[in-house]
Design an enzyme around this catalytic site. Structure first.
Site, PDB file in Angstrom:
ATOM      1  N   HIS A   1       0.835  -1.211   0.000  1.00 36.00           N
ATOM      2  CA  HIS A   1       0.000   0.000   0.000  1.00 36.00           C
ATOM      3  C   HIS A   1       0.870   1.261   0.000  1.00 36.00           C
ATOM      4  CE1 HIS A   1      -3.724   2.284   1.129  1.00 36.00           C
ATOM      5  NE2 HIS A   1      -2.822   3.106   1.649  1.00 36.00           N
ATOM      6  N   GLU A   2       1.796   1.324   0.950  1.00 29.17           N
ATOM      7  CA  GLU A   2       2.659   2.516   1.026  1.00 29.17           C
ATOM      8  C   GLU A   2       3.550   2.598  -0.209  1.00 29.17           C
ATOM      9  OE1 GLU A   2       1.954   4.745   3.172  1.00 29.17           O
ATOM     10  OE2 GLU A   2       0.609   3.444   4.305  1.00 29.17           O
TER      11      GLU A   2
ATOM     12  N   HIS B   1       1.708   4.465  -2.791  1.00 28.62           N
ATOM     13  CA  HIS B   1       1.788   5.924  -2.569  1.00 28.62           C
ATOM     14  C   HIS B   1       3.152   6.448  -3.021  1.00 28.62           C
ATOM     15  CE1 HIS B   1      -1.921   6.730  -0.451  1.00 28.62           C
ATOM     16  NE2 HIS B   1      -1.693   5.846   0.496  1.00 28.62           N
TER      17      HIS B   1
ATOM     18  N   GLU C   1      -4.893   7.617  -2.875  1.00 31.10           N
ATOM     19  CA  GLU C   1      -5.409   6.320  -2.410  1.00 31.10           C
ATOM     20  C   GLU C   1      -5.700   5.395  -3.589  1.00 31.10           C
ATOM     21  OE1 GLU C   1      -6.053   4.668   0.906  1.00 31.10           O
ATOM     22  OE2 GLU C   1      -4.469   6.139   0.950  1.00 31.10           O
TER      23      GLU C   1
HETATM   24 ZN    ZN Z   1      -3.079   5.185   1.965  1.00 33.69          ZN
END
Ligand code: ZN
Length: 512
Positions: free
Chosen positions: A276-277, A280, A306
């Protein structure tokens, strides 16, 4: 347009770029101090660190809200819409002025007194919230929540809005998004998800006990780094460290760091947190060099950000082709631990749909319902349809309606998230918006690249990353979310593509 005026505009823009560069350098310096505070700083450093951060924040705010900034923006001319600014402006200057003007206006419309009042209220409310949650005592938090709500309403009035007061709050996190549009797409999503979740729950229990074995941290970290490298996360321009709560932070255009959190008995936490990170971070790493150290040098909104992290975490990282490729690799990192687990059992376990009370532990399918719940309550609070005193009851009622379960207490209900104690109202919707944008972008990526699954099966994740960088990341914040979506997909925000994606994915996994 006279030559004199042209020269004036060019000179104003040049000076604005200098000022903006200083603001960004101050912000990125603060980012490094923040990163250090969360990863390395000894406990004793906190008092001086807070002072250091407050000073940097003050210095950058001073520049942003200065009279000089106002005069220069005026001199540079009107650039309300992109790219149709003043005729003499290049699109690059037009984008720059539009985003800088937006920040300047937000910074100057809110009176300094209100900014200070909010900061003070947040600092008290956060401390009260920590105790209120641990002792399950909503009553003690209620007056602080009430105060933050009133301050948010005052802020929204100061900023101004066209139709609904919630628009002004939403706009801080998702520029140009409206409550009206959000209500439509969230309504559609809710209508599709509620019965679908029930249908999957009715299919019965899923075997996932093997996820709760002890997975040595060294193996977890090595596997996370393996996946991040395959995704195209560039360790010469970033780092992976440990913090209590995972985050991504840009210290510079070529220094984008991520953190994760290892729990021995929970492999999923570090693994999907890192992916997830990483999503980003790829966004920030993919921003074009020309935007570095400028106001355009970060992702355009929380929702678009997101979309990237959730695409990597869920649409790619929890997909069938991903684990056909990487499950044998994972087994090698944890000899003996997953020997008896078949591929389809694994995929079903990591995609197990189960209504639960805590948002941050929710599965991909129920997650958006947690967000819709908070959005509906926020809107009702801001509109005066419910009071803070009625909030716990309203929360529990919504939980029952959306997820079919009811919290036993407020600690696992209305008190679970820190966002409201941080004074953030209008933030939550961006989490679910990310899912919707993500599915729309993904569909376009499939049109452009052809069989995306075949790239994933080969472990060629960099081709996906390249498409995202070329179409989404490189623009930084030079487009609004709606403009970017339109430019990439030719569409406006829709719930349909995300709903179709979920139906197809879970239909396969649950063999519907
Ligand atoms: Zn996030």
């Amino acid at each position: 347009m006279s030559d004199g005026k042209k020269g004036g505009t060019a000179a104003a823009i040049e000076r604005l770029r200098e000022l903006d560069r200083e603001i960004q350098l101050l912000r990125r310096s603060a980012a490094l101090l923040n990163w250090d505070q969360e990863t390395k700083m000894p406990k004793g450093g906190i008092a001086e660190r807070s002072e250091q951060l407050a000073l940097l924040e003050g210095l950058s705010h001073e520049r942003l809200a200065s009279a000089e900034m106002g005069e220069l923006l005026e001199a540079a001319g009107s650039t309300e819409a992109r790219p149709a600014g003043g005729e003499e402006l290049s699109p690059r200057d037009g984008d720059f002025l539009r985003v800088l003007r937006r920040e300047y206006e937000r910074a100057t419309k809110i009176p300094t007194r209100l900014v200070r009042e909010i900061a003070a209220a947040v600092s008290t409310a956060q401390a009260v919230w920590v105790d209120a949650r641990s002792s399950d005592d909503f009553q003690s938090f209620a007056p602080h929540m009430d105060k933050l709500l009133k301050l948010n309403i005052e802020k929204a009035e100061a900023i101004g809005y066209e139709k609904q007061i919630y628009d002004a709050l939403l706009d801080e996190y998702e520029p140009s998004m409206t409550t009206e549009r959000l209500g439509e797409v969230f309504g559609e999503l809710e209508k599709a998800l509620v019965p679908f979740v029930q249908e999957l729950v009715d299919r019965g229990e899923v075997e996932d006990s093997f996820l709760r074995q002890a997975f040595p941290q060294a193996g977890q970290e090595a596997f996370c780094r393996h996946i991040l490298s395959d995704m195209g996360y560039d360790f010469s321009r970033g780092r992976l460290d440990v913090s209590a709560h995972p985050f991504t932070i840009s210290v510079g255009g070529n220094d984008v760091r991520i953190t994760t959190h290892y729990r021995e008995s929970n492999l999923m936490s570090a693994l999907f947190g890192s992916i997830h990170e990483g999503g980003h971070a790829l966004f920030e790493m993919g921003i074009a060099e020309e935007h570095h150290t400028s106001i355009l040098g970060e992702g355009t909104s929380l929702g678009i950000h997101e979309s990237q992290s959730r695409t990597w975490e869920n649409m790619i990282g929890r997909s069938i082709p991903f684990w056909r490729r990487y499950f044998p690799v994972l087994r090698e990192y944890f000899p003996g631990l997953l020997d008896g687990v078949g591929l389809s059992t694994w995929i079903r376990a990591i995609n197990h749909v189960q209504p639960s009370l805590i948002r941050i532990e929710a599965d991909e399918l129920t997650y958006s319902l947690h967000v819709i719940l908070r959005y509906e309550l926020e809107r009702a609070l801001v509109n005066g349809e419910i009071s803070v005193a009625e909030l716990p009851g309203a929360w529990n009622g919504s939980m029952q309606r959306l997820l079919g379960i009811r919290p036993k207490n407020d600690a696992e209900g209305v008190l679970q998230d820190i966002h409201w104690a941080m004074g953030a109202i209008g933030y939550f919707p961006t989490y679910a918006l990310g899912n919707l944008y993500g599915a729309q972008f993904y569909r376009k990526m499939e049109k452009d690249l052809g069989d995306v699954d075949s790239f994933i099966l080969k472990g060629d994740l960099k081709t996906l990353r390249k498409w995202m960088a070329e179409n989404i990341h490189r623009h930084g914040s030079s487009r609004t979310p709606a403009e970017l979506l339109e430019e990439v997909t030719g569409e406006e925000l829709q719930a349909g593509p995300y709903i179709s994606y979920l139906r197809e994915k879970y239909g396969k996994i649950y063999e519907l």
